[in-house]
Design an enzyme around this catalytic site. Structure first.
Site, PDB file in Angstrom:
ATOM      1  CE  LYS A  79      -0.827  -0.207   4.910  1.00  0.00           C
ATOM      2  NZ  LYS A  79       0.331   0.809   5.550  1.00  0.00           N
ATOM      3  NE  ARG A  97       7.801  -1.242   9.362  1.00  0.00           N
ATOM      4  CZ  ARG A  97       6.542  -0.983   8.930  1.00  0.00           C
ATOM      5  NH1 ARG A  97       6.158  -0.106   8.141  1.00  0.00           N
ATOM      6  NH2 ARG A  97       5.684  -1.462   9.784  1.00  0.00           N
ATOM      7  NE  ARG A 152      -2.281   0.561  11.279  1.00  0.00           N
ATOM      8  CZ  ARG A 152      -1.253   1.094  10.643  1.00  0.00           C
ATOM      9  NH1 ARG A 152      -1.332   2.384  10.024  1.00  0.00           N
ATOM     10  NH2 ARG A 152      -0.296   0.476  10.520  1.00  0.00           N
ATOM     11  NE  ARG A 204       7.442  -4.101   5.222  1.00  0.00           N
ATOM     12  CZ  ARG A 204       6.197  -3.635   5.825  1.00  0.00           C
ATOM     13  NH1 ARG A 204       5.278  -3.284   4.866  1.00  0.00           N
ATOM     14  NH2 ARG A 204       5.814  -3.585   6.977  1.00  0.00           N
ATOM     15  NE  ARG A 262       2.917  -4.404  11.440  1.00  0.00           N
ATOM     16  CZ  ARG A 262       3.897  -4.198  10.484  1.00  0.00           C
ATOM     17  NH1 ARG A 262       4.764  -4.811  10.445  1.00  0.00           N
ATOM     18  NH2 ARG A 262       3.492  -3.227   9.556  1.00  0.00           N
TER      19      ARG A 262
HETATM   20  P1  AMP Z   1       3.011   1.438   9.493  1.00  0.00           P
HETATM   21  O1  AMP Z   1       4.070   1.930   9.030  1.00  0.00           O
HETATM   22  O2  AMP Z   1       1.331   1.981   8.785  1.00  0.00           O
HETATM   23  O3  AMP Z   1       2.657  -0.071   9.608  1.00  0.00           O
HETATM   24  O4  AMP Z   1       2.801   1.691  11.024  1.00  0.00           O
HETATM   25  C1  AMP Z   1       3.618   1.380  12.071  1.00  0.00           C
HETATM   26  C2  AMP Z   1       3.077   1.311  13.225  1.00  0.00           C
HETATM   27  O5  AMP Z   1       2.925   2.638  13.636  1.00  0.00           O
HETATM   28  C3  AMP Z   1       1.845   0.479  13.696  1.00  0.00           C
HETATM   29  O6  AMP Z   1       2.207  -0.688  13.798  1.00  0.00           O
HETATM   30  C4  AMP Z   1       1.286   1.518  14.720  1.00  0.00           C
HETATM   31  O7  AMP Z   1       2.147   0.958  16.041  1.00  0.00           O
HETATM   32  C5  AMP Z   1       1.652   2.629  14.532  1.00  0.00           C
HETATM   33  N1  AMP Z   1       0.606   3.531  13.607  1.00  0.00           N
HETATM   34  C6  AMP Z   1       0.797   3.810  12.363  1.00  0.00           C
HETATM   35  N2  AMP Z   1      -0.438   4.425  11.902  1.00  0.00           N
HETATM   36  C7  AMP Z   1      -1.280   4.261  13.022  1.00  0.00           C
HETATM   37  C8  AMP Z   1      -2.751   4.664  13.344  1.00  0.00           C
HETATM   38  N3  AMP Z   1      -3.395   5.362  12.250  1.00  0.00           N
HETATM   39  N4  AMP Z   1      -3.295   4.621  14.403  1.00  0.00           N
HETATM   40  C9  AMP Z   1      -2.597   3.946  15.712  1.00  0.00           C
HETATM   41  N5  AMP Z   1      -1.341   3.563  15.149  1.00  0.00           N
HETATM   42  C10 AMP Z   1      -0.604   3.595  14.065  1.00  0.00           C
END
Ligand code: AMP
Length: 223
Positions: free
Chosen positions: A16, A158, A87, A125, A169
């Site tokens: 995405k 990561r 989210r 990744r 997740r």
């Molecule tokens: P991502 O890069 O989108 O996978 O986000 C990495 C981490 O950031 C997630 O596992 C959450 O811990 C936090 N995070 C990112 N976006 C959100 C959101 N909209 N709401 C809550 N936590 C978030």
């Protein structure tokens, strides 16, 4: 001014982020990832390190505040692409009650990918800790191995890309996004795209779906 607002979501490693960035360039809109906003904010990244590393969600107010601050920048005036937001139902309601205006055009795009493919993708990744750019050893390699094309920083993996954390997740994704997908579907704003194809093919499918939906034909505003 009517803004074009796109929500991009999908399970971890669905691509995405890559698709959001590609579309952002094509439409001339910024791609905003709340995960990147957190990772690039030293104070918050420290404070919420364990939640992020364990695949747990960060508090809604923290995310909403970060987003509001980012959307106040001039490049988001004509619209924006959101990657990883909303989210939770609270974020969804906050966005629709406080950020979207009646004249805005919004559309939610889910990139769907099967579970085995998700695990296959994760090993490769990488991301840039400096500018947030995302790469993949196979699907989107940097020009120089291990080095960011944009700012020449050493790329990292990561800490939440391990198998156990991915399982967590994925479960969280299904529990939290399920109700939001239903809401977007009811509102007639949902597009589902199959993500198990070449990056350019997925991009073509997205453009075609947005064209069909009328999203890309939104008249530009005369300033
Ligand atoms: P991502 O890069 O989108 O996978 O986000 C990495 C981490 O950031 C997630 O596992 C959450 O811990 C936090 N995070 C990112 N976006 C959100 C959101 N909209 N709401 C809550 N936590 C978030």
């Amino acid at each position: 001014m009517a803004r074009k607002i796109l929500f991009f979501f999908g399970p971890p490693a669905s691509g995405k982020g890559t698709q959001a960035e590609k579309l952002a360039q094509q439409l001339g809109l910024p791609a905003i990832s709340t995960g990147d906003l957190l990772r690039r904010n030293n104070q918050l990244a420290g404070e919420y390190k364990s939640a992020m590393n364990e695949g747990q969600l960060v508090a809604d107010e923290v995310i909403n505040d970060l987003l509001i601050e980012r959307l106040s920048q001039a490049d988001a005036e004509k619209g924006f692409i959101l990657d990883g937001y909303p989210r939770t139902k609270t974020q969804f309601e906050y966005f629709y009650n406080n950020i979207i205006k009646s004249e805005d055009k919004a559309c939610a795009i889910e990139i769907s990918v099967s579970e085995p493919e998700i695990y296959n993708r994760l090993a490769g990744r990488r991301f840039c800790p400096q500018c947030g750019a995302g790469y993949h050893l196979l699907y989107k390699p940097s020009q120089q191995p291990g080095i960011c094309d944009k700012c020449q920083t050493a790329l990292e993996q990561r800490p939440d890309d391990t198998e156990d954390i991915i399982k967590e997740r994925l479960g969280l994704y299904q529990r939290t996004m399920g109700p939001l997908v239903a809401l977007w579907w009811q509102m007639g704003e949902l597009i589902i795209i199959k993500g198990e194809k070449e990056i350019d093919q997925v991009n073509d499918d997205i453009l075609e779906a947005l064209e069909e939906d009328g999203f890309l034909k939104l008249k530009p505003e005369i300033i």
